[in-house]
Design a protein around this motif. Structure first.
Motif, PDB file in Angstrom:
ATOM      1  N   ALA A 109     -17.282  41.357 -42.325  1.00 26.19           N
ATOM      2  CA  ALA A 109     -17.777  41.553 -43.688  1.00 26.19           C
ATOM      3  C   ALA A 109     -18.065  40.193 -44.317  1.00 26.19           C
ATOM      4  O   ALA A 109     -17.193  39.319 -44.328  1.00 26.19           O
ATOM      5  N   LYS A 110     -19.274  40.028 -44.813  1.00 24.70           N
ATOM      6  CA  LYS A 110     -19.665  38.808 -45.518  1.00 24.70           C
ATOM      7  C   LYS A 110     -20.049  39.174 -46.940  1.00 24.70           C
ATOM      8  O   LYS A 110     -20.900  40.041 -47.156  1.00 24.70           O
ATOM      9  N   LEU A 133     -22.008  44.382 -43.506  1.00 23.38           N
ATOM     10  CA  LEU A 133     -21.064  44.803 -42.466  1.00 23.38           C
ATOM     11  C   LEU A 133     -21.799  44.782 -41.136  1.00 23.38           C
ATOM     12  O   LEU A 133     -22.777  45.515 -40.955  1.00 23.38           O
ATOM     13  N   SER A 134     -21.345  43.938 -40.209  1.00 18.98           N
ATOM     14  CA  SER A 134     -22.029  43.790 -38.921  1.00 18.98           C
ATOM     15  C   SER A 134     -21.065  44.025 -37.769  1.00 18.98           C
ATOM     16  O   SER A 134     -19.852  43.799 -37.893  1.00 18.98           O
ATOM     17  N   LEU A 135     -21.623  44.481 -36.622  1.00 12.87           N
ATOM     18  CA  LEU A 135     -20.839  44.830 -35.444  1.00 12.87           C
ATOM     19  C   LEU A 135     -21.200  43.913 -34.274  1.00 12.87           C
ATOM     20  O   LEU A 135     -22.348  43.475 -34.154  1.00 12.87           O
ATOM     21  N   PRO A 136     -20.237  43.641 -33.375  1.00  9.96           N
ATOM     22  CA  PRO A 136     -20.563  42.915 -32.148  1.00  9.96           C
ATOM     23  C   PRO A 136     -21.308  43.818 -31.167  1.00  9.96           C
ATOM     24  O   PRO A 136     -21.368  45.045 -31.333  1.00  9.96           O
ATOM     25  N   ASP A 185     -27.447  46.491 -35.827  1.00  9.45           N
ATOM     26  CA  ASP A 185     -26.035  46.095 -35.792  1.00  9.45           C
ATOM     27  C   ASP A 185     -25.399  45.858 -37.156  1.00  9.45           C
ATOM     28  O   ASP A 185     -24.247  45.430 -37.217  1.00  9.45           O
ATOM     29  N   HIS A 186     -26.098  46.111 -38.268  1.00 12.64           N
ATOM     30  CA  HIS A 186     -25.465  45.834 -39.560  1.00 12.64           C
ATOM     31  C   HIS A 186     -26.129  46.634 -40.675  1.00 12.64           C
ATOM     32  O   HIS A 186     -27.228  47.176 -40.510  1.00 12.64           O
ATOM     33  N   TYR A 234     -11.978  39.040 -51.190  1.00 15.49           N
ATOM     34  CA  TYR A 234     -11.982  38.698 -49.771  1.00 15.49           C
ATOM     35  C   TYR A 234     -10.698  39.193 -49.104  1.00 15.49           C
ATOM     36  O   TYR A 234     -10.735  39.746 -47.993  1.00 15.49           O
ATOM     37  N   ALA A 235      -9.573  38.978 -49.757  1.00 16.65           N
ATOM     38  CA  ALA A 235      -8.301  39.418 -49.183  1.00 16.65           C
ATOM     39  C   ALA A 235      -8.215  40.938 -49.147  1.00 16.65           C
ATOM     40  O   ALA A 235      -7.655  41.512 -48.202  1.00 16.65           O
TER      41      ALA A 235
END
Length: 353
Positions: free
Chosen positions: A3-4, A67-70, A107-108, A129-130
């Protein structure tokens, strides 16, 4: 899943990017896969921006997250991405915020969220972020996705060959640090926002031994973890610092995730200095020495002395009064002389006689 997070002023600019070509022409078939605002992309952007004008005091009301995936997770269908987006936004912000999820690649997805709730109340982005991290880890487990932090090797310190061999000799299925990594993270995610007491209760329930490490001034500095039966060659229990288990379990990050302070360590935080008005001190009363009571004889003698003193004081007052009335000064004593009468005035001599 990674997540960025970014923040902005207008939903219109965010959605124009999502439905545009991208920086390197990488956007393919952009489409909305979830959200709480109906309509076309242009309509959604106008609705959100118009709604945000209710809070003109907020400079950056738009919260953006990708939200991105490998590659190991493959290509998810739009329906599953929509479920992930709804679960993520609901756990992060609640059900009453305007939001939309756009997918323009395999992928996102991109989330555009207004922090101005439908009621007009502003949703706080404090510690976002936390708060996001445990939500992402939980969604990975629920949807059978790869743990992106483990895959990157940036967060989880790797277990060495000798450590694996020692675990096998002890009869452990996996090295203890790998077990601790999963157990402690699960306890952290379950107690996020509930403070240290809830976290330690979750550790105890999971069978994890822990020690809280404090500095000399009493402030919390981190944890050490262990498992029953994890001993060295001499039979002493082995403890691993939280940073050796996983870097995201260091107190700087763990404490922020757990949230509310523990009452057991509140005493270590000094209270803020406040100016207190100085109250006037009471006047100092001189110490009065205490004397033993007088005997009957001493009391009689004191009474006689008091009578003599009073008589002398009366004579002195009468003498002073008489002197003031006559305007003369009377001398007293055995060698005193009566005062001389004033001399008569002398006649003045004229000139030329």
């Amino acid at each position: 899943m990674i997540a960025k997070v970014t923040k902005g002023k207008r939903a219109g600019g965010a959605l124009r990017y999502d439905f545009g070509p991208g920086h390197r022409e990488e956007h393919k078939e952009p489409r909305i896969v979830g959200g709480s605002v109906p309509g076309t992309p242009q309509q959604v952007a106008r609705i959100i921006d118009r709604h945000n004008r209710r809070r003109a005091d907020v400079e950056r009301p738009i919260w953006r997250c990708s939200l991105s995936l490998p590659d190991e997770d493959g290509v998810l269908p739009d329906e599953q991405w929509g479920q992930i987006a709804e679960q993520y936004v609901g756990r992060m912000w609640g059900p009453d915020v305007p939001w939309v999820a756009v997918r323009h690649g395999d992928d996102h997805i991109h989330l555009t969220v207004s922090r101005v709730r439908w009621s007009g109340e502003l949703a706080s982005d404090s510690h976002d972020y936390a708060r996001s991290r445990p939500i992402v880890r939980a969604l990975e487990r629920e949807h059978g996705l790869v743990n992106a932090e483990e895959r990157s090797n940036r967060v989880a310190p790797q277990v060495s060959g000798p450590e694996r061999a020692a675990a096998q000799r002890r009869g452990a299925e996996r090295p203890e640090r790998e077990q601790l990594r999963e157990l402690v993270r699960a306890a952290r995610d379950a107690s996020a926002g509930d403070g240290r007491l809830a976290f330690e209760a979750a550790l105890t329930e999971a069978g994890v031994d822990y020690r809280a490490n404090t500095a000399r001034n009493g402030r919390m500095s981190g944890y050490s973890f262990s498992l029953p039966g994890w001993t060295d060659g001499e039979g002493a229990q082995v403890w691993s610092a939280a940073s050796r288990v996983s870097r995201d379990l260091r107190w700087a990050e763990l404490g922020e995730t757990l949230g509310s302070p523990d009452p057991r360590t509140a005493w270590a935080t000094p209270a803020p200095a406040t100016e207190v008005a100085q109250e006037p001190k009471p006047a100092q009363v001189p110490h009065q020495p205490s004397h033993p009571p007088l005997t009957p004889g001493q009391a009689a003698a004191a009474e006689r002395l008091t009578g003599v003193s009073r008589a002398r004081a009366a004579r002195a007052r009468s003498t002073t009064t008489s002197t003031r009335r006559t305007g003369t000064t009377r001398a007293t004593g055995p060698n005193s002389q009566p005062p001389r009468p004033p001399e008569p005035p002398q006649p003045r001599r004229g000139r030329g006689l």
